[in-house]
Design a protein around this motif. Structure first.
Motif, PDB file in Angstrom:
ATOM      1  N   TYR A  98       0.875  -1.171   0.000  1.00  0.00           N
ATOM      2  CA  TYR A  98       0.000   0.000   0.000  1.00  0.00           C
ATOM      3  C   TYR A  98       0.910   1.219   0.000  1.00  0.00           C
ATOM      4  N   GLU A  99       0.720   2.074  -0.988  1.00  0.00           N
ATOM      5  CA  GLU A  99       1.616   3.207  -1.169  1.00  0.00           C
ATOM      6  C   GLU A  99       0.806   4.445  -1.518  1.00  0.00           C
ATOM      7  N   HIS A 128      -0.036  -3.690  -6.027  1.00  0.00           N
ATOM      8  CA  HIS A 128       0.235  -2.286  -5.692  1.00  0.00           C
ATOM      9  C   HIS A 128      -1.093  -1.597  -5.405  1.00  0.00           C
ATOM     10  N   ALA A 129      -1.468  -1.534  -4.143  1.00  0.00           N
ATOM     11  CA  ALA A 129      -2.730  -0.927  -3.737  1.00  0.00           C
ATOM     12  C   ALA A 129      -2.521   0.558  -3.471  1.00  0.00           C
ATOM     13  N   VAL A 130      -3.396   1.377  -4.035  1.00  0.00           N
ATOM     14  CA  VAL A 130      -3.292   2.830  -3.910  1.00  0.00           C
ATOM     15  C   VAL A 130      -4.654   3.391  -3.524  1.00  0.00           C
ATOM     16  N   GLY A 150       4.527 -11.205   2.058  1.00  0.00           N
ATOM     17  CA  GLY A 150       4.950 -10.021   2.788  1.00  0.00           C
ATOM     18  C   GLY A 150       4.016  -8.861   2.542  1.00  0.00           C
ATOM     19  N   LEU A 151       4.049  -7.898   3.454  1.00  0.00           N
ATOM     20  CA  LEU A 151       3.189  -6.715   3.376  1.00  0.00           C
ATOM     21  C   LEU A 151       4.033  -5.483   3.679  1.00  0.00           C
ATOM     22  N   VAL A 152       3.890  -4.458   2.836  1.00  0.00           N
ATOM     23  CA  VAL A 152       4.589  -3.189   3.023  1.00  0.00           C
ATOM     24  C   VAL A 152       3.555  -2.077   2.966  1.00  0.00           C
ATOM     25  N   VAL A 153       3.588  -1.204   3.950  1.00  0.00           N
ATOM     26  CA  VAL A 153       2.676  -0.058   4.012  1.00  0.00           C
ATOM     27  C   VAL A 153       3.512   1.205   4.085  1.00  0.00           C
ATOM     28  N   VAL A 154       3.351   2.061   3.088  1.00  0.00           N
ATOM     29  CA  VAL A 154       4.026   3.368   3.051  1.00  0.00           C
ATOM     30  C   VAL A 154       2.940   4.397   2.802  1.00  0.00           C
ATOM     31  N   ALA A 155       2.528   5.102   3.839  1.00  0.00           N
ATOM     32  CA  ALA A 155       1.358   5.971   3.738  1.00  0.00           C
ATOM     33  C   ALA A 155       1.616   7.285   4.451  1.00  0.00           C
ATOM     34  N   LYS A 156       1.064   8.346   3.882  1.00  0.00           N
ATOM     35  CA  LYS A 156       1.123   9.641   4.554  1.00  0.00           C
ATOM     36  C   LYS A 156      -0.020   9.796   5.547  1.00  0.00           C
ATOM     37  N   GLU A 157      -1.035   8.922   5.464  1.00  0.00           N
ATOM     38  CA  GLU A 157      -2.100   8.926   6.451  1.00  0.00           C
ATOM     39  C   GLU A 157      -1.764   7.952   7.575  1.00  0.00           C
ATOM     40  N   ASP A 158      -2.633   7.889   8.585  1.00  0.00           N
ATOM     41  CA  ASP A 158      -2.403   6.975   9.697  1.00  0.00           C
ATOM     42  C   ASP A 158      -2.452   5.538   9.189  1.00  0.00           C
TER      43      ASP A 158
END
Length: 477
Positions: free
Chosen positions: A215-216, A239-241, A379-387
């Protein structure tokens, strides 16, 4: 946990070729300055105030060095001539110079240079070579010969940055793309430095044939490009957006071929979750509650993503009411999607969405849903500007047992709250919250020291491992 070491398949891809083609992205390096651009037919590029014609680099190998030759009578307009290597002005001019003992008798009064600004500009506009201009500056300086050897070299390197006549065309790599994007504007990539990106990729345990969820939001596709760069035949990246149009600047810059791009599945996270719940099977972990409604975290993430759905012309707010947020049933979600499509058509009645584009979104969403239903991801990667709390807890159920997850945030507080929340769960372990910090050094003979100017921080990473919660609870008893 042991992480596998692998060689990126993109760097040794025989299909990419070793020559520059029209449409490829390249990196032009002029000393320490680098610029990322796309090659166009009869194109040009601006390096500071200098305009360079790029016709000479087409169909020529990467890592070729070119000399900037002025086009007469044009001013600051250059063509490129291929050469064997670049010649350093500092090394070329310092060989015939002798330095003083110290700088104690040198005063910076502004009158040491006999040439005026108009004289220097006139020499440059006349097409005089860079080393000739610097030579004139040295000859007309009252204090240069009295400076120490180190001071002379420092002066020459300062002038060399301004009058350097050579460039090198390089192939884009993750390190170069990351450094260029970070130098342009760190806020556009959430402050992710190259060292942080490397730690994030390592913590995610990326293997060449694995399947991963990312999630990016708000980092120009930099993390997606890094993960995709590690995948080989058999690997997949979902690639979840938050919007309909993912950011792909970094992905496009890497010149991935069609085979590599086929491993990337870009979907709207709201559409993906709606598809999984609508089919009545959320895959591993059961994303749907027993009463057929969303859990609290899923309801929150869907509400958040609905507010930032975008189309080609910018943000589009979804027209949701309070009843939909309270119940969150599948039928109401479908009505909300219909309302979104209707509002888009009312906004642009002259532009109808093509069936091919609509089918592609449906195919990509269905493909991602099938992958999640077939087996858990690696695997899971979360890169977010929100909480990131609701995003992580919603997607965590799709991760296989003993597989890692990692969350990045530019600020520490959301990850601290998430750390406390995850400590109360029995299905995650090995939680670790780290801060990325990097300081570069100047390495020169007899004057090696840390750089004075450096970035304050590279963000924070929260990593952990998914475990069998029922098994862990049984052992604790």
């Amino acid at each position: 946990m042991v992480y596998s070491k692998h060689i990126s398949p993109v760097m040794c891809d025989p299909e990419k070729g070793d020559t520059v083609k029209v449409g490829d992205y390249i990196v032009i390096q002029r000393q320490s300055y680098m610029k990322l651009l796309r090659v166009k037919q009869n194109g040009s590029v601006m390096l500071g105030k200098d305009q360079l014609k790029l016709d000479a680099i087409v169909n020529r190998p990467f890592f070729t060095t070119y000399k900037m030759e002025p086009r007469k009578p044009s001013k600051r307009d250059f063509i490129l001539t291929e050469c064997d290597s670049a010649v350093s002005l500092a090394e070329q001019l310092s060989e015939s110079l002798s330095g003083g003992i110290d700088n104690r008798n040198i005063s910076d009064d502004g009158n040491s240079q006999l040439l005026s600004t108009e004289d220097i500009v006139g020499m440059r506009d006349s097409g005089m070579a860079g080393h000739e201009i610097v030579g004139q500056l040295i000859e007309n300086s009252k204090t240069f010969k009295n400076k120490t050897e180190y001071s002379q070299v420092k002066y020459l390197k300062k002038k060399e940055k301004k009058y350097f006549e050579y460039i090198t065309v390089r192939r884009p790599t993750m390190r170069l793309v990351s450094e260029i994007l970070y130098r342009q504007d760190p806020s556009k990539i959430l402050g992710i430095r190259m060292d942080t990106l490397a730690q994030l990729t390592t913590a995610a345990g990326i293997t060449t044939q694995g399947t991963y969820i990312l999630y990016e939001s708000g980092c120009l596709g930099l993390v997606a490009a890094s993960l995709l760069n590690c995948l080989d035949e058999g690997g997949s990246l979902i690639h979840a957006v938050p919007g309909n149009l993912p950011q792909r600047q970094a992905i496009n810059s890497m010149n991935f071929n069609e085979s590599q791009l086929s491993r990337l599945i870009s979907v709207n996270i709201y559409s993906l979750l709606r598809k999984l719940l609508q089919d009545g099977d959320s895959g591993p972990g059961q994303a749907e509650t027993s009463d057929g409604k969303y859990s609290d975290s899923e309801e929150n993430i869907l509400d958040n993503t609905n507010c930032c759905v975008t189309d080609e012309n910018g943000p589009v707010k979804s027209d949701t009411n309070s009843d939909t947020k309270e119940t969150g049933s599948v039928s109401e979600i479908e009505n909300m999607v219909v309302d979104e499509e209707t509002s888009k058509k009312r906004k642009h009645p002259e532009e109808e969405e093509s069936s091919a584009k609509k089918a592609r979104w449906e195919v990509e969403t269905q493909r991602a849903a099938d992958l999640l239903k077939a087996h858990p991801v690696d695997g899971l990667v979360v890169v977010a500007k929100e909480d990131p709390a609701n995003i992580l807890t919603t997607l965590l159920k799709f991760v296989a047992i003993s597989r890692p997850f990692v969350v990045y945030s530019l600020i520490r507080e959301p990850l601290m709250d998430l750390y406390v929340q995850l400590k109360c769960r029995s299905d995650v372990t090995a939680l670790r919250l780290t801060e990325s910090w990097l300081r570069t050094h100047q390495i020169l003979p007899n004057r090696t020291h840390p750089d004075i100017l450096t970035s304050g921080g590279g963000g924070y990473l929260l990593s952990g491992t998914v475990v069998d919660g029922a098994f862990l609870s049984l052992n604790e008893r």
